[in-house]
Write a protein that holds these residues in place. Structure first.
Motif, PDB file in Angstrom:
ATOM      1  N   THR A  60     -28.549 -46.565  -9.384  1.00 16.75           N
ATOM      2  CA  THR A  60     -27.634 -45.435  -9.510  1.00 16.75           C
ATOM      3  C   THR A  60     -26.222 -45.847  -9.122  1.00 16.75           C
ATOM      4  O   THR A  60     -26.021 -46.738  -8.287  1.00 16.75           O
ATOM      5  CB  THR A  60     -28.062 -44.245  -8.623  1.00 16.75           C
ATOM      6  N   LEU A  61     -25.247 -45.208  -9.719  1.00 18.60           N
ATOM      7  CA  LEU A  61     -23.849 -45.506  -9.410  1.00 18.60           C
ATOM      8  C   LEU A  61     -23.541 -45.238  -7.942  1.00 18.60           C
ATOM      9  O   LEU A  61     -22.790 -45.986  -7.319  1.00 18.60           O
ATOM     10  CB  LEU A  61     -22.918 -44.685 -10.307  1.00 18.60           C
ATOM     11  N   MET A  62     -24.134 -44.193  -7.396  1.00 20.37           N
ATOM     12  CA  MET A  62     -23.881 -43.866  -5.989  1.00 20.37           C
ATOM     13  C   MET A  62     -24.416 -44.973  -5.074  1.00 20.37           C
ATOM     14  O   MET A  62     -23.756 -45.355  -4.100  1.00 20.37           O
ATOM     15  CB  MET A  62     -24.528 -42.519  -5.635  1.00 20.37           C
ATOM     16  N   ASP A  63     -25.591 -45.491  -5.370  1.00 21.64           N
ATOM     17  CA  ASP A  63     -26.163 -46.585  -4.592  1.00 21.64           C
ATOM     18  C   ASP A  63     -25.312 -47.845  -4.716  1.00 21.64           C
ATOM     19  O   ASP A  63     -25.042 -48.525  -3.736  1.00 21.64           O
ATOM     20  CB  ASP A  63     -27.589 -46.899  -5.064  1.00 21.64           C
ATOM     21  N   LYS A  64     -24.920 -48.158  -5.946  1.00 25.61           N
ATOM     22  CA  LYS A  64     -24.073 -49.335  -6.174  1.00 25.61           C
ATOM     23  C   LYS A  64     -22.791 -49.221  -5.355  1.00 25.61           C
ATOM     24  O   LYS A  64     -22.414 -50.149  -4.644  1.00 25.61           O
ATOM     25  CB  LYS A  64     -23.712 -49.474  -7.661  1.00 25.61           C
ATOM     26  N   LYS A  65     -22.147 -48.088  -5.473  1.00 28.76           N
ATOM     27  CA  LYS A  65     -20.879 -47.861  -4.777  1.00 28.76           C
ATOM     28  C   LYS A  65     -21.053 -48.018  -3.268  1.00 28.76           C
ATOM     29  O   LYS A  65     -20.228 -48.636  -2.599  1.00 28.76           O
ATOM     30  CB  LYS A  65     -20.356 -46.463  -5.116  1.00 28.76           C
TER      31      LYS A  65
END
Length: 125
Positions: A60-65
């Motif tokens: 997920t983008l949130m995890d990556k970020k």
């Protein structure tokens, strides 16, 4: 730009170069620092590339970020340890100048990467 591997990312390559240079720089520190500065700065420097790699592997983008933000924190931790090492005369300014340049580049690249993961406003119809 899509990457097939974290190893293709310039931000990861910079982070790995920082870790390698920190390792070389600290190889001459006194043995009394093995569990102090040597260990701390090496772990902080290596954590930069490790968190970038882990972020790359998240779905997920949130995890990556989140992992890229953690990597950025490790960059600043590494820089702080370098400043301390210079202040207590373990390092000369000339020895750490290139690492500081790499750190500044890495922060800029991480900031761009983090910003690219921000939700984009949808165009109004």
């Amino acid at each position: 730009m899509g990457y097939y591997s974290f190893e293709d990312m310039n931000v990861w390559k910079l982070a790995m170069e920082i870790a390698e240079r920190v390792f070389q720089l600290t190889s001459n520190l006194p043995r009394s620092e093995d569990y102090g500065l040597t260990s701390q700065i090496r772990r902080a420097a290596l954590s930069i590339s490790a968190n970038i790699a882990e972020g790359f592997g998240r779905s997920t983008l949130m995890d990556k970020k989140r992992f890229y933000i953690i990597a950025r924190g490790s960059v600043f931790e590494t820089k702080s340890h370098l400043i301390y090492g210079k202040n207590v005369n373990y390092f000369e300014q000339s020895e750490i100048a290139l690492i500081h340049e790499l750190i500044d580049k890495n922060v800029l690249e991480l900031n761009k990467l983090i910003k690219s993961l921000q939700p984009q406003p949808s165009p109004e119809s």
